[in-house]
Design a protein around this motif. Structure first.
Motif, PDB file in Angstrom:
ATOM      1  N   MET A   1      36.424  28.973  38.951  1.00 40.30           N
ATOM      2  CA  MET A   1      35.030  28.771  38.601  1.00 40.30           C
ATOM      3  C   MET A   1      34.256  28.409  39.863  1.00 40.30           C
ATOM      4  SD  MET A   1      33.706  26.361  35.609  1.00 40.30           S
ATOM      5  CE  MET A   1      32.082  26.426  35.041  1.00 40.30           C
ATOM      6  N   ARG A   2      33.131  29.004  40.056  1.00 37.95           N
ATOM      7  CA  ARG A   2      32.315  28.809  41.243  1.00 37.95           C
ATOM      8  C   ARG A   2      31.340  27.643  41.053  1.00 37.95           C
ATOM      9  NH1 ARG A   2      28.511  33.434  43.922  1.00 37.95           N
ATOM     10  NH2 ARG A   2      26.993  31.973  44.680  1.00 37.95           N
ATOM     11  N   GLY A   3      31.293  26.741  42.044  1.00 41.00           N
ATOM     12  CA  GLY A   3      30.378  25.599  41.969  1.00 41.00           C
ATOM     13  C   GLY A   3      28.999  25.988  42.481  1.00 41.00           C
ATOM     14  N   GLY A   4      27.970  25.475  41.823  1.00 40.81           N
ATOM     15  CA  GLY A   4      26.598  25.761  42.229  1.00 40.81           C
ATOM     16  C   GLY A   4      26.077  24.712  43.194  1.00 40.81           C
ATOM     17  N   HIS A   5      24.930  24.980  43.724  1.00 44.52           N
ATOM     18  CA  HIS A   5      24.274  24.066  44.647  1.00 44.52           C
ATOM     19  C   HIS A   5      23.730  22.863  43.882  1.00 44.52           C
ATOM     20  CE1 HIS A   5      21.772  22.611  47.899  1.00 44.52           C
ATOM     21  NE2 HIS A   5      20.745  22.611  47.051  1.00 44.52           N
ATOM     22  N   VAL A   6      23.985  21.660  44.379  1.00 44.09           N
ATOM     23  CA  VAL A   6      23.465  20.437  43.786  1.00 44.09           C
ATOM     24  C   VAL A   6      22.468  19.832  44.777  1.00 44.09           C
ATOM     25  CG1 VAL A   6      24.037  18.144  42.924  1.00 44.09           C
ATOM     26  CG2 VAL A   6      25.614  20.033  42.542  1.00 44.09           C
ATOM     27  N   PRO A   7      21.160  19.799  44.426  1.00 40.73           N
ATOM     28  CA  PRO A   7      20.165  19.246  45.350  1.00 40.73           C
ATOM     29  C   PRO A   7      20.434  17.773  45.643  1.00 40.73           C
ATOM     30  CG  PRO A   7      19.089  20.321  43.477  1.00 40.73           C
ATOM     31  CD  PRO A   7      20.557  20.274  43.190  1.00 40.73           C
ATOM     32  N   GLN A   8      20.335  17.401  46.901  1.00 41.86           N
ATOM     33  CA  GLN A   8      20.538  16.019  47.334  1.00 41.86           C
ATOM     34  C   GLN A   8      19.191  15.421  47.736  1.00 41.86           C
ATOM     35  OE1 GLN A   8      23.802  14.353  47.737  1.00 41.86           O
ATOM     36  NE2 GLN A   8      24.223  16.041  46.324  1.00 41.86           N
ATOM     37  N   ARG A   9      18.965  14.164  47.402  1.00 40.52           N
ATOM     38  CA  ARG A   9      17.762  13.440  47.785  1.00 40.52           C
ATOM     39  C   ARG A   9      18.181  12.091  48.365  1.00 40.52           C
ATOM     40  NH1 ARG A   9      16.376  17.884  47.258  1.00 40.52           N
ATOM     41  NH2 ARG A   9      14.768  18.727  45.910  1.00 40.52           N
ATOM     42  N   THR A  10      17.296  11.490  49.137  1.00 36.49           N
ATOM     43  CA  THR A  10      17.571  10.201  49.761  1.00 36.49           C
ATOM     44  C   THR A  10      16.756   9.123  49.065  1.00 36.49           C
ATOM     45  OG1 THR A  10      17.941  11.284  51.871  1.00 36.49           O
ATOM     46  CG2 THR A  10      17.517   8.929  51.942  1.00 36.49           C
ATOM     47  N   CYS A  11      17.401   8.033  48.693  1.00 38.28           N
ATOM     48  CA  CYS A  11      16.726   6.895  48.080  1.00 38.28           C
ATOM     49  C   CYS A  11      15.814   6.257  49.122  1.00 38.28           C
ATOM     50  CB  CYS A  11      17.743   5.885  47.581  1.00 38.28           C
ATOM     51  SG  CYS A  11      16.980   4.343  46.992  1.00 38.28           S
ATOM     52  N   ARG A  12      14.545   6.068  48.781  1.00 39.28           N
ATOM     53  CA  ARG A  12      13.579   5.465  49.704  1.00 39.28           C
ATOM     54  C   ARG A  12      13.844   3.976  49.885  1.00 39.28           C
ATOM     55  NH1 ARG A  12      10.269   7.746  53.290  1.00 39.28           N
ATOM     56  NH2 ARG A  12       9.634   9.258  51.762  1.00 39.28           N
ATOM     57  N   GLY A  13      14.569   3.359  48.949  1.00 39.30           N
ATOM     58  CA  GLY A  13      14.852   1.932  49.051  1.00 39.30           C
ATOM     59  C   GLY A  13      16.045   1.603  49.923  1.00 39.30           C
ATOM     60  N   CYS A  14      17.179   2.265  49.687  1.00 34.85           N
ATOM     61  CA  CYS A  14      18.413   1.914  50.406  1.00 34.85           C
ATOM     62  C   CYS A  14      18.868   2.984  51.391  1.00 34.85           C
ATOM     63  CB  CYS A  14      19.536   1.627  49.411  1.00 34.85           C
ATOM     64  SG  CYS A  14      20.061   3.045  48.431  1.00 34.85           S
ATOM     65  N   GLY A  15      18.336   4.201  51.286  1.00 33.66           N
ATOM     66  CA  GLY A  15      18.692   5.259  52.221  1.00 33.66           C
ATOM     67  C   GLY A  15      19.933   6.055  51.848  1.00 33.66           C
ATOM     68  N   ARG A  16      20.549   5.743  50.695  1.00 30.27           N
ATOM     69  CA  ARG A  16      21.729   6.502  50.255  1.00 30.27           C
ATOM     70  C   ARG A  16      21.329   7.892  49.798  1.00 30.27           C
ATOM     71  NH1 ARG A  16      23.824   2.342  46.385  1.00 30.27           N
ATOM     72  NH2 ARG A  16      22.876   3.775  44.940  1.00 30.27           N
ATOM     73  N   LYS A  17      22.175   8.860  50.087  1.00 29.77           N
ATOM     74  CA  LYS A  17      21.968  10.226  49.600  1.00 29.77           C
ATOM     75  C   LYS A  17      22.720  10.371  48.288  1.00 29.77           C
ATOM     76  CE  LYS A  17      21.133  12.410  53.977  1.00 29.77           C
ATOM     77  NZ  LYS A  17      19.855  13.024  53.867  1.00 29.77           N
ATOM     78  N   GLU A  18      22.026  10.896  47.289  1.00 30.09           N
ATOM     79  CA  GLU A  18      22.580  11.057  45.944  1.00 30.09           C
ATOM     80  C   GLU A  18      22.124  12.409  45.394  1.00 30.09           C
ATOM     81  OE1 GLU A  18      24.411   8.880  44.079  1.00 30.09           O
ATOM     82  OE2 GLU A  18      24.428   7.287  45.567  1.00 30.09           O
ATOM     83  N   PRO A  19      22.810  12.904  44.353  1.00 27.23           N
ATOM     84  CA  PRO A  19      22.299  14.094  43.674  1.00 27.23           C
ATOM     85  C   PRO A  19      20.916  13.797  43.085  1.00 27.23           C
ATOM     86  CG  PRO A  19      24.546  13.643  43.004  1.00 27.23           C
ATOM     87  CD  PRO A  19      24.093  12.472  43.817  1.00 27.23           C
TER      88      PRO A  19
END
Length: 82
Positions: free
Chosen positions: A1-19
């Motif tokens: 099964m092929r995985g799709g692209h998951v957009p990543q964003r950065t939290c403006r409060g702590c700077g962590r990158k999350e989906p």
């Protein structure tokens, strides 16, 4: 099964990158920072974790950023938004 692209964003409060789906989007509307629950409001959005500490930091940090982008002062409210 092929995985799709998951957009990543950065939290403006702590700077962590999350989906993108794991973060809450906020947009400046009429000089106020409001939560964009459907992630459809126009304008430059900023993302933040759903933690009180991150929202407090984001509110302090984003005033300058949103002021530059919107060319106006941003008021952070307590009524259901940051």
């Amino acid at each position: 099964m092929r995985g799709g692209h998951v957009p990543q964003r950065t939290c403006r409060g702590c700077g962590r990158k999350e989906p993108q789906a794991a973060l809450v989007r906020y947009v400046a509307v009429e000089g106020r920072l409001v939560e964009d629950k459907m992630k459809r409001l126009p304008g430059k959005g900023i993302y933040c974790c759903n933690q009180d500490k991150c929202r407090e930091r984001m509110a302090k940090r984003s005033r300058k950023v949103l002021k530059q982008g919107e060319r106006r002062c941003v008021v952070v409210t307590e009524e259901g938004s940051v």
